[in-house]
Design a protein around this motif. Structure first.
Motif, PDB file in Angstrom:
ATOM      1  N   PHE A 227       0.841  -1.194   0.000  1.00  0.00           N
ATOM      2  CA  PHE A 227       0.000   0.000   0.000  1.00  0.00           C
ATOM      3  C   PHE A 227       0.880   1.249   0.000  1.00  0.00           C
ATOM      4  O   PHE A 227       1.748   1.411   0.872  1.00  0.00           O
ATOM      5  CB  PHE A 227      -0.911   0.009   1.230  1.00  0.00           C
ATOM      6  CG  PHE A 227      -1.809  -1.201   1.321  1.00  0.00           C
ATOM      7  CD1 PHE A 227      -3.094  -1.169   0.805  1.00  0.00           C
ATOM      8  CD2 PHE A 227      -1.366  -2.366   1.927  1.00  0.00           C
ATOM      9  CE1 PHE A 227      -3.921  -2.277   0.880  1.00  0.00           C
ATOM     10  CE2 PHE A 227      -2.185  -3.481   2.019  1.00  0.00           C
ATOM     11  CZ  PHE A 227      -3.461  -3.434   1.495  1.00  0.00           C
ATOM     12  N   ILE A 228       0.645   2.103  -0.989  1.00  0.00           N
ATOM     13  CA  ILE A 228       1.350   3.375  -1.092  1.00  0.00           C
ATOM     14  C   ILE A 228       0.292   4.451  -1.279  1.00  0.00           C
ATOM     15  O   ILE A 228      -0.435   4.457  -2.279  1.00  0.00           O
ATOM     16  CB  ILE A 228       2.343   3.385  -2.265  1.00  0.00           C
ATOM     17  CG1 ILE A 228       3.403   2.298  -2.075  1.00  0.00           C
ATOM     18  CG2 ILE A 228       2.992   4.757  -2.420  1.00  0.00           C
ATOM     19  CD1 ILE A 228       4.305   2.104  -3.273  1.00  0.00           C
ATOM     20  N   GLY A 229       0.191   5.352  -0.303  1.00  0.00           N
ATOM     21  CA  GLY A 229      -0.882   6.334  -0.359  1.00  0.00           C
ATOM     22  C   GLY A 229      -2.228   5.636  -0.337  1.00  0.00           C
ATOM     23  O   GLY A 229      -2.490   4.793   0.509  1.00  0.00           O
ATOM     24  N   ALA A 230      -3.073   5.956  -1.296  1.00  0.00           N
ATOM     25  CA  ALA A 230      -4.405   5.342  -1.371  1.00  0.00           C
ATOM     26  C   ALA A 230      -4.452   4.196  -2.367  1.00  0.00           C
ATOM     27  O   ALA A 230      -5.535   3.749  -2.749  1.00  0.00           O
ATOM     28  CB  ALA A 230      -5.437   6.401  -1.752  1.00  0.00           C
ATOM     29  N   VAL A 231      -3.281   3.717  -2.800  1.00  0.00           N
ATOM     30  CA  VAL A 231      -3.217   2.691  -3.846  1.00  0.00           C
ATOM     31  C   VAL A 231      -2.755   1.362  -3.267  1.00  0.00           C
ATOM     32  O   VAL A 231      -1.726   1.292  -2.576  1.00  0.00           O
ATOM     33  CB  VAL A 231      -2.269   3.131  -4.979  1.00  0.00           C
ATOM     34  CG1 VAL A 231      -2.155   2.027  -6.034  1.00  0.00           C
ATOM     35  CG2 VAL A 231      -2.741   4.435  -5.606  1.00  0.00           C
ATOM     36  N   LYS A 232      -3.525   0.313  -3.549  1.00  0.00           N
ATOM     37  CA  LYS A 232      -3.126  -1.055  -3.200  1.00  0.00           C
ATOM     38  C   LYS A 232      -2.619  -1.749  -4.452  1.00  0.00           C
ATOM     39  O   LYS A 232      -3.246  -1.681  -5.509  1.00  0.00           O
ATOM     40  CB  LYS A 232      -4.315  -1.839  -2.633  1.00  0.00           C
ATOM     41  CG  LYS A 232      -3.976  -3.295  -2.310  1.00  0.00           C
ATOM     42  CD  LYS A 232      -5.124  -4.030  -1.646  1.00  0.00           C
ATOM     43  CE  LYS A 232      -6.100  -4.594  -2.651  1.00  0.00           C
ATOM     44  NZ  LYS A 232      -7.082  -5.519  -2.000  1.00  0.00           N
ATOM     45  N   THR A 233      -1.474  -2.441  -4.324  1.00  0.00           N
ATOM     46  CA  THR A 233      -0.925  -3.239  -5.417  1.00  0.00           C
ATOM     47  C   THR A 233      -0.904  -4.694  -4.978  1.00  0.00           C
ATOM     48  O   THR A 233      -0.438  -5.002  -3.876  1.00  0.00           O
ATOM     49  CB  THR A 233       0.492  -2.783  -5.777  1.00  0.00           C
ATOM     50  OG1 THR A 233       0.469  -1.397  -6.141  1.00  0.00           O
ATOM     51  CG2 THR A 233       1.040  -3.594  -6.942  1.00  0.00           C
ATOM     52  N   SER A 234      -1.412  -5.582  -5.832  1.00  0.00           N
ATOM     53  CA  SER A 234      -1.552  -6.990  -5.462  1.00  0.00           C
ATOM     54  C   SER A 234      -0.823  -7.903  -6.429  1.00  0.00           C
ATOM     55  O   SER A 234      -0.965  -7.768  -7.645  1.00  0.00           O
ATOM     56  CB  SER A 234      -3.038  -7.392  -5.444  1.00  0.00           C
ATOM     57  OG  SER A 234      -3.767  -6.621  -4.522  1.00  0.00           O
ATOM     58  N   GLY A 264       7.035 -22.689  -2.810  1.00  0.00           N
ATOM     59  CA  GLY A 264       8.282 -22.567  -3.553  1.00  0.00           C
ATOM     60  C   GLY A 264       8.163 -22.106  -4.982  1.00  0.00           C
ATOM     61  O   GLY A 264       9.167 -21.786  -5.612  1.00  0.00           O
ATOM     62  N   ALA A 265       6.951 -22.057  -5.541  1.00  0.00           N
ATOM     63  CA  ALA A 265       6.766 -21.669  -6.934  1.00  0.00           C
ATOM     64  C   ALA A 265       6.251 -20.234  -7.023  1.00  0.00           C
ATOM     65  O   ALA A 265       5.363 -19.838  -6.253  1.00  0.00           O
ATOM     66  CB  ALA A 265       5.783 -22.610  -7.615  1.00  0.00           C
ATOM     67  N   SER A 266       6.775 -19.485  -7.966  1.00  0.00           N
ATOM     68  CA  SER A 266       6.278 -18.138  -8.210  1.00  0.00           C
ATOM     69  C   SER A 266       4.892 -18.223  -8.841  1.00  0.00           C
ATOM     70  O   SER A 266       4.706 -18.845  -9.887  1.00  0.00           O
ATOM     71  CB  SER A 266       7.220 -17.382  -9.149  1.00  0.00           C
ATOM     72  OG  SER A 266       6.677 -16.125  -9.516  1.00  0.00           O
ATOM     73  N   VAL A 267       3.893 -17.602  -8.177  1.00  0.00           N
ATOM     74  CA  VAL A 267       2.517 -17.710  -8.661  1.00  0.00           C
ATOM     75  C   VAL A 267       1.910 -16.354  -9.010  1.00  0.00           C
ATOM     76  O   VAL A 267       0.801 -16.291  -9.550  1.00  0.00           O
ATOM     77  CB  VAL A 267       1.617 -18.414  -7.625  1.00  0.00           C
ATOM     78  CG1 VAL A 267       2.046 -19.859  -7.427  1.00  0.00           C
ATOM     79  CG2 VAL A 267       1.615 -17.666  -6.292  1.00  0.00           C
ATOM     80  N   GLY A 268       2.604 -15.265  -8.721  1.00  0.00           N
ATOM     81  CA  GLY A 268       2.065 -13.945  -9.031  1.00  0.00           C
ATOM     82  C   GLY A 268       3.119 -12.874  -8.899  1.00  0.00           C
ATOM     83  O   GLY A 268       3.989 -12.947  -8.025  1.00  0.00           O
ATOM     84  N   THR A 269       3.067 -11.873  -9.781  1.00  0.00           N
ATOM     85  CA  THR A 269       3.992 -10.743  -9.736  1.00  0.00           C
ATOM     86  C   THR A 269       3.229  -9.448  -9.952  1.00  0.00           C
ATOM     87  O   THR A 269       2.136  -9.426 -10.522  1.00  0.00           O
ATOM     88  CB  THR A 269       5.090 -10.866 -10.802  1.00  0.00           C
ATOM     89  OG1 THR A 269       4.487 -10.896 -12.105  1.00  0.00           O
ATOM     90  CG2 THR A 269       5.941 -12.123 -10.591  1.00  0.00           C
ATOM     91  N   ALA A 270       3.829  -8.359  -9.486  1.00  0.00           N
ATOM     92  CA  ALA A 270       3.266  -7.025  -9.684  1.00  0.00           C
ATOM     93  C   ALA A 270       4.355  -6.014  -9.378  1.00  0.00           C
ATOM     94  O   ALA A 270       5.438  -6.369  -8.886  1.00  0.00           O
ATOM     95  CB  ALA A 270       2.054  -6.797  -8.785  1.00  0.00           C
ATOM     96  N   SER A 271       4.098  -4.754  -9.677  1.00  0.00           N
ATOM     97  CA  SER A 271       5.029  -3.673  -9.336  1.00  0.00           C
ATOM     98  C   SER A 271       4.249  -2.507  -8.765  1.00  0.00           C
ATOM     99  O   SER A 271       3.239  -2.079  -9.350  1.00  0.00           O
ATOM    100  CB  SER A 271       5.815  -3.219 -10.563  1.00  0.00           C
ATOM    101  OG  SER A 271       6.655  -2.115 -10.229  1.00  0.00           O
ATOM    102  N   ASP A 272       4.717  -2.001  -7.616  1.00  0.00           N
ATOM    103  CA  ASP A 272       4.064  -0.842  -7.010  1.00  0.00           C
ATOM    104  C   ASP A 272       4.827   0.452  -7.258  1.00  0.00           C
ATOM    105  O   ASP A 272       4.484   1.503  -6.716  1.00  0.00           O
ATOM    106  CB  ASP A 272       3.839  -1.058  -5.515  1.00  0.00           C
ATOM    107  CG  ASP A 272       5.140  -1.237  -4.726  1.00  0.00           C
ATOM    108  OD1 ASP A 272       6.208  -0.773  -5.178  1.00  0.00           O
ATOM    109  OD2 ASP A 272       5.089  -1.836  -3.630  1.00  0.00           O
TER     110      ASP A 272
END
Length: 332
Positions: A227-234, A264-272
């Motif tokens: 969470f940065i300011g009013a923004v959620k990144t998932s 152990g497995a990568s299942v999701g990515t995002a960038s905030d």
């Protein structure tokens, strides 16, 4: 001339890996290794008995939030007495006792946790050395410590109604940059929105910093959120199965790249974007928001760790395999 000992190897002795060895570890709670403050304080149920026999039904009863399998229920008043060990809980108003003695309709009941079977946890100590112990007041809002979970480890059982634990709000948990979150858990049942770990108020983006949660999407998935300011990144992962043990790890780089790993497995990515995370006054909560708001987490919790930096691939591998060996959860 000195005698050389056969089989003696020179050099440093190898110490087995433990999360305690991770640089930047600011919180580590383990269901088997952490000291815990346990309670077996009896409490009076909120309803009255409406049926006789081994199946006990009640009016206004909150069996799911007041009673754990292994507790002993006795009559608070009336005759004949109610007395038996809880063997199953079907709903808020129905459970099964081990005894078949006749029970008088209209009685109130007392719930007694049993030491070594259904103790309530009023405090779960932090092993990192920072003293971020998690605790909760009120026996009916405290998770139970139950033996015999994955790999024989005990687990903390959160009822999905009002159970939770809240950390001491130390500066070490006010992480605004790179970080790693880790949890070993099992959902007993899937709720609309359930927090495994949350720093914040569990409601608003501006009042939150980071979390691992079961989101209320359709289908429901595990989310690693910042969470940065009013923004959620998932970074959204796969849908869990109730009754299955998992381990989840969330990593965030200094540049804001988020990765969610499950078993152990990568299942999701995002960038905030990499800006500083929010720094709310609310502490970290397990099975609830950091401010104490219940978030319907009906889960078993074996371990949680928080690191104030990005783990290397090797450190992530070591941490996952450390708990794989102890729980039997297979990791990639």
């Amino acid at each position: 001339m000195p005698t050389r000992l056969a089989g003696r190897r020179s050099g440093l002795l190898m110490t087995p890996f433990s999360p305690r060895r991770l640089p930047g570890l600011v919180g580590w709670w383990d269901s088997a290794l952490s000291p815990k403050t346990l309670r077996t304080t009896s409490h009076v149920g909120s309803g009255t008995v409406t049926q006789s026999g081994t199946t006990l039904t009640g009016t206004l009863s909150a069996f799911l939030s007041e009673v754990v399998v292994g507790d002993v229920i006795t009559a608070d008043a009336g005759s004949p007495l109610i007395s038996g060990t809880v063997t199953a809980i079907a709903s808020n108003t129905s459970l099964t006792l081990s005894t078949s003695a006749t029970q008088a309709v209209g009685q109130t009941y007392t719930v007694a946790p049993v030491a070594g079977t259904s103790d309530r946890v009023s405090q779960w100590d932090d092993l990192s050395g920072f003293g971020g112990h998690v605790s909760k007041a009120g026996v009916t809002a405290q998770p139970a410590l139950v033996p015999g979970g994955a790999g024989g480890m005990p687990y903390l059982l959160f009822d999905g109604v009002n159970d939770g634990l809240q950390a001491t709000d130390g500066d070490q948990l006010k992480i605004t940059g790179a970080l790693t979150l880790f949890a070993v858990y099992r959902f007993v049942a899937l709720a609309n929105f359930a927090a495994i770990l949350n720093k914040g108020d569990g409601t608003t983006a501006a009042g939150s910093a980071y979390e691992i949660v079961l989101d209320n999407s359709v289908p429901q998935v595990i989310n690693a959120d910042t969470f940065i300011g009013a923004v959620k990144t998932s970074a959204a992962g796969a849908s869990p199965t109730a009754g299955t043990d998992y381990m989840a790890m969330m990593t965030r780089t200094a540049a804001g790249a988020i990765t969610l790993y499950v078993n152990g497995a990568s299942v999701g990515t995002a960038s905030d974007g990499g800006a500083a995370l929010n720094n709310p006054t609310n502490p970290v909560g397990f099975g609830q928001a950091g401010d104490g708001t219940p978030l319907e987490a009906n889960l078993r919790l074996y371990a949680v760790a928080i690191v104030n930096r990005l783990l290397s691939d090797r450190e992530r591998w070591q941490t996952e395999r450390y708990y794989s060996r102890r729980t039997g959860i297979a990791v990639s």
